[in-house]
Design a protein around this motif. Structure first.
Motif, PDB file in Angstrom:
ATOM      1  N   VAL A 122      43.948  33.331  33.311  1.00  0.00           N
ATOM      2  CA  VAL A 122      43.895  34.405  34.306  1.00  0.00           C
ATOM      3  C   VAL A 122      43.095  35.590  33.768  1.00  0.00           C
ATOM      4  CG1 VAL A 122      45.283  36.033  35.645  1.00  0.00           C
ATOM      5  CG2 VAL A 122      46.066  33.680  35.342  1.00  0.00           C
ATOM      6  N   SER A 123      43.127  35.765  32.435  1.00  0.00           N
ATOM      7  CA  SER A 123      42.376  36.877  31.837  1.00  0.00           C
ATOM      8  C   SER A 123      40.879  36.754  32.101  1.00  0.00           C
ATOM      9  CB  SER A 123      42.635  36.934  30.328  1.00  0.00           C
ATOM     10  OG  SER A 123      42.246  35.712  29.705  1.00  0.00           O
ATOM     11  N   GLU A 124      40.372  35.521  32.205  1.00  0.00           N
ATOM     12  CA  GLU A 124      38.957  35.325  32.503  1.00  0.00           C
ATOM     13  C   GLU A 124      38.627  35.797  33.925  1.00  0.00           C
ATOM     14  OE1 GLU A 124      35.929  33.651  30.658  1.00  0.00           O
ATOM     15  OE2 GLU A 124      37.193  35.150  29.707  1.00  0.00           O
ATOM     16  N   ILE A 125      39.516  35.502  34.852  1.00  0.00           N
ATOM     17  CA  ILE A 125      39.300  35.937  36.224  1.00  0.00           C
ATOM     18  C   ILE A 125      39.314  37.463  36.285  1.00  0.00           C
ATOM     19  CG2 ILE A 125      40.093  35.733  38.601  1.00  0.00           C
ATOM     20  CD1 ILE A 125      39.155  33.117  37.279  1.00  0.00           C
ATOM     21  N   ARG A 126      40.266  38.061  35.586  1.00  0.00           N
ATOM     22  CA  ARG A 126      40.341  39.525  35.571  1.00  0.00           C
ATOM     23  C   ARG A 126      39.109  40.134  34.915  1.00  0.00           C
ATOM     24  NH1 ARG A 126      46.600  39.560  33.430  1.00  0.00           N
ATOM     25  NH2 ARG A 126      47.608  39.138  35.442  1.00  0.00           N
ATOM     26  N   ARG A 127      38.551  39.437  33.924  1.00  0.00           N
ATOM     27  CA  ARG A 127      37.358  39.952  33.242  1.00  0.00           C
ATOM     28  C   ARG A 127      36.152  39.958  34.168  1.00  0.00           C
ATOM     29  NH1 ARG A 127      33.020  37.671  30.685  1.00  0.00           N
ATOM     30  NH2 ARG A 127      33.826  35.561  30.981  1.00  0.00           N
TER      31      ARG A 127
END
Length: 300
Positions: free
Chosen positions: A43-48
Motif C-alpha cells: 500500500v505504501s507504493e500506492i501512497r507514494r
C-alpha cells in the motif's frame, strides 16, 4: 494489495501495470512463483505514487507501448522498414501477446522509439548494409532473443540474492541444462528462488504451445551463452547462504517516477555481439509458429 486492485488505484490498465513492474517503476512483493500468480503491491507504493500531480498520465506515459504501425509513424519510417529493424534486433520489444488469430504480436516502448528518432539513429533511412541484408535473407528473427535478454536484465535488476540471479538465468534454460550441475539441495534452493513465469496460464492449449517457446533460449549460441552465465552464478551462489523457502519480500523500490532508460540507438552487430545472431533452421522452428497476419499492424 493485489495487482488488479493496485492497477485500479493507480488508474492504469493491467498491461500498463505489468509493464511498470517490469521496468522497476513499482516495488512489489513477489509470492511463490507458481504459474499464474501475480505480484502483490505494498500500500505504501500506492501512497507514494498517488500524490504525484501527473498521475495517472505520468505513469501511463512511461509505460505506453506501440505496435508496428504506430511505431513506424513515431520513427518516420515505413512499417516494412520497422519490421526489418525489429527482426534484426535493432529495436527491442518490451512485451508480447497473442492476437485473436493466435499470432505473436510484439510491443515496443513509445519513449524508446522517440529516443531513437531524436538520436537520428543509423539504418532508419537509406539502404541497409550488406551484412544486415544478408541476415534478413536467412529469415532469422531476433525479436524473441532481444526480448528474453531484456526480461533477464529486468529480473537481475530486481534479484536480491545470488540464488535469485542464478534462478533468473536458469529460467531461460531447459531444466536438463541445469539439473546435471545441481545437488538435490541446490535444486531446491534454485526452485525456491525462481522468478515468476513470464506468462500467466494461457486460455487454451494452442496459446500455451505458441507462448511457451518464447520463454526459453534457442539451442545453439543463445543457450550456450546463458548456460555459461548460469555456471558462473552457480559457483558464486554456492558460497552464499541458501534460501530455505520462498518468503514474500519487497522488491527493489523504484523511487520517484522516472523515464525508462532508452535503448541504445540501432547499430550494426559486431564481432562478439550478443545482438542478432544467425541460427540454424531447426532452431528457428522451435520458436512460436509463424503466421501471416491479416493486417499490416502485425508486421512487427
Amino acid at each position: 494489495m493485489s495487482a488488479e486492485a493496485a492497477a485500479r488505484a493507480l488508474g492504469v490498465r493491467q498491461n500498463e501495470f505489468e509493464t511498470a513492474v517490469g521496468l522497476g517503476l513499482l516495488a512489489t512483493t513477489e509470492g511463490t512463483g507458481e504459474p499464474g500468480q501475480r505480484p502483490k503491491v505494498p500500500v505504501s507504493e500506492i501512497r507514494r505514487l498517488l500524490p504525484s500531480a501527473d498521475q495517472p498520465d505520468g505513469l501511463r506515459a512511461q509505460v505506453a507501448t506501440t505496435g508496428a504501425r504506430d511505431g513506424a509513424a513515431l520513427l518516420g519510417i515505413t512499417e516494412e522498414r520497422f519490421a526489418k529493424l525489429a527482426r534484426l534486433g535493432l529495436l527491442t520489444p518490451v512485451r508480447c501477446h497473442l492476437n485473436r488469430y493466435h499470432c505473436v504480436v510484439w510491443r515496443y516502448l513509445a519513449d524508446e522509439l522517440r529516443a531513437v528518432r531524436r538520436h537520428q539513429a543509423p539504418h532508419l533511412t537509406g539502404q541497409l548494409p550488406p551484412p544486415l541484408r544478408q541476415l534478413l535473407a536467412t529469415g532469422d528473427d531476433a525479436r524473441p532473443r532481444t526480448w528474453r535478454r531484456r526480461v533477464l536484465a529486468q529480473r537481475l535488476g530486481r534479484a536480491g540474492t545470488t540464488w535469485e540471479r542464478a534462478a533468473a538465468v536458469a529460467a531461460l534454460l531447459p531444466r536438463s541444462h541445469t539439473a546435471a550441475l545441481l545437488t538435490p539441495d541446490e535444486q531446491r534452493s534454485l526452485d525456491a528462488a525462481r522468478p515468476r513465469p513470464l506468462f500467466a496460464r494461457a486460455r487454451s492449449a494452442t496459446a500455451e504451445r505458441a507462448l511457451e517457446p518464447l520463454a526459453r533460449a534457442l539451442p545453439g549460441p543463445e543457450t550456450e551463452q546463458y548456460a555459461a552465465e548460469f555456471a558462473e552464478l552457480l559457483d558464486e551462489a554456492r558460497t552464499a547462504p541458501r534460501p530455505p523457502h520462498r518468503v514474500p519480500r519487497l522488491r527493489r523500490p523504484a523511487g520517484r517516477l522516472r523515464r525508462p532508460t532508452p535503448t541504445r540507438p540501432p547499430q550494426s552487430p559486431g564481432p562478439g555481439s550478443t545482438g542478432p545472431a544467425r541460427t540454424h533452421g531447426q532452431d528457428r522452428a522451435r520458436q512460436a509458429p509463424s503466421c501471416q497476419e491479416r493486417s499490416s499492424r502485425s508486421l512487427a
